[in-house]
Design a protein around this motif. Structure first.
Motif, mmCIF file in Angstrom:
data_model
loop_
_atom_site.group_PDB
_atom_site.id
_atom_site.type_symbol
_atom_site.label_atom_id
_atom_site.label_comp_id
_atom_site.label_asym_id
_atom_site.label_seq_id
_atom_site.Cartn_x
_atom_site.Cartn_y
_atom_site.Cartn_z
ATOM 1 N N UNK A 198 1.100 -1.475 -0.348
ATOM 2 C CA UNK A 198 0.065 -0.209 0.022
ATOM 3 C C UNK A 198 0.828 1.094 -0.039
ATOM 4 N N UNK A 199 0.687 2.290 -0.767
ATOM 5 C CA UNK A 199 1.051 3.571 -0.991
ATOM 6 C C UNK A 199 0.290 4.420 0.012
ATOM 7 N N UNK A 200 1.429 5.490 0.516
ATOM 8 C CA UNK A 200 1.147 6.357 1.793
ATOM 9 C C UNK A 200 1.140 7.581 1.525
ATOM 10 N N UNK A 201 0.371 8.009 0.879
ATOM 11 C CA UNK A 201 0.864 9.974 0.321
ATOM 12 C C UNK A 201 0.346 11.067 1.062
ATOM 13 N N UNK A 202 1.282 11.686 1.615
ATOM 14 C CA UNK A 202 0.801 12.789 2.940
ATOM 15 C C UNK A 202 1.744 14.601 1.803
ATOM 16 N N UNK A 203 0.149 15.034 1.369
ATOM 17 C CA UNK A 203 0.312 15.724 0.929
ATOM 18 C C UNK A 203 0.701 17.438 1.763
ATOM 19 N N UNK A 204 1.321 18.373 1.364
ATOM 20 C CA UNK A 204 2.032 19.694 2.034
ATOM 21 C C UNK A 204 2.205 20.403 1.080
ATOM 22 N N UNK A 205 2.645 22.030 1.277
ATOM 23 C CA UNK A 205 2.170 22.799 0.408
ATOM 24 C C UNK A 205 3.613 22.733 -0.542
ATOM 25 N N UNK A 206 4.192 21.957 0.152
ATOM 26 C CA UNK A 206 6.085 22.130 -0.784
ATOM 27 C C UNK A 206 6.138 20.622 -1.316
ATOM 28 N N UNK B 49 5.179 15.956 -1.283
ATOM 29 C CA UNK B 49 4.416 14.949 -0.959
ATOM 30 C C UNK B 49 5.538 14.140 -0.062
ATOM 31 N N UNK B 50 4.778 13.193 0.600
ATOM 32 C CA UNK B 50 5.873 12.320 1.783
ATOM 33 C C UNK B 50 5.227 11.385 1.007
ATOM 34 N N UNK B 51 6.043 10.465 0.699
ATOM 35 C CA UNK B 51 5.715 9.171 0.014
ATOM 36 C C UNK B 51 6.366 8.175 0.751
ATOM 37 N N UNK B 52 4.933 7.249 1.757
ATOM 38 C CA UNK B 52 5.762 5.823 1.655
ATOM 39 C C UNK B 52 5.386 5.035 0.509
ATOM 40 N N UNK B 53 6.016 4.200 -0.029
ATOM 41 C CA UNK B 53 6.136 3.221 -1.384
ATOM 42 C C UNK B 53 7.541 1.515 -0.596
ATOM 43 N N UNK C 13 10.558 11.552 -0.544
ATOM 44 C CA UNK C 13 9.142 12.982 -0.991
ATOM 45 C C UNK C 13 9.693 13.330 -2.352
ATOM 46 N N UNK C 14 8.389 13.879 -2.727
ATOM 47 C CA UNK C 14 8.004 14.398 -4.155
ATOM 48 C C UNK C 14 8.128 15.929 -3.893
ATOM 49 N N UNK C 15 8.415 16.978 -4.221
ATOM 50 C CA UNK C 15 8.848 18.075 -4.625
ATOM 51 C C UNK C 15 7.487 18.570 -5.477
ATOM 52 N N UNK C 16 7.455 19.803 -4.738
ATOM 53 C CA UNK C 16 5.928 20.402 -5.729
ATOM 54 C C UNK C 16 6.442 20.562 -7.540
#
Length: 65
Positions: free
Chosen positions: A1-9, A11-15, A21-24
Motif C-alpha cells: 500500500x502506498x501512503x501519500x501525505x500532502x503539504x504546500x511544498x 508530497x511525502x511518500x511511503x511506497x 519526498x516528491x517536491x512540488x
C-alpha cells in the motif's frame, strides 16, 4: 500500500516500505500542471505503475484546505 501525505511544498511518500519526498516542482514538471491542480491519483500514478484507483480523484488544493 502506498501512503501519500500532502503539504504546500510537496508530497511525502511511503511506497513498499521506502519513504521519500516528491517536491512540488518535480510533480509540476511531470504532470505539466500547477501543483494545486494536480490530483492525488496523478501523484499516485507517478509512484506506482498500475495503482488501484478506487475513489474519486481529489485536487491537491482541495486536500490542503
Amino acid at each position: 500500500m502506498t501512503v501519500l501525505s500532502f503539504d504546500e511544498q510537496g508530497v511525502e511518500v511511503i511506497y513498499e516500505g521506502t519513504e521519500f519526498r516528491l517536491e512540488a516542482d518535480l510533480i509540476e514538471e511531470a504532470t505539466h500542471k500547477d501543483y494545486p491542480d494536480v490530483t492525488d491519483h496523478e501523484v499516485l500514478q507517478l509512484v506506482e505503475e498500475d495503482p488501484a484507483l478506487s475513489s474519486e480523484p481529489r485536487r491537491i488544493a482541495e486536500i490542503l484546505d
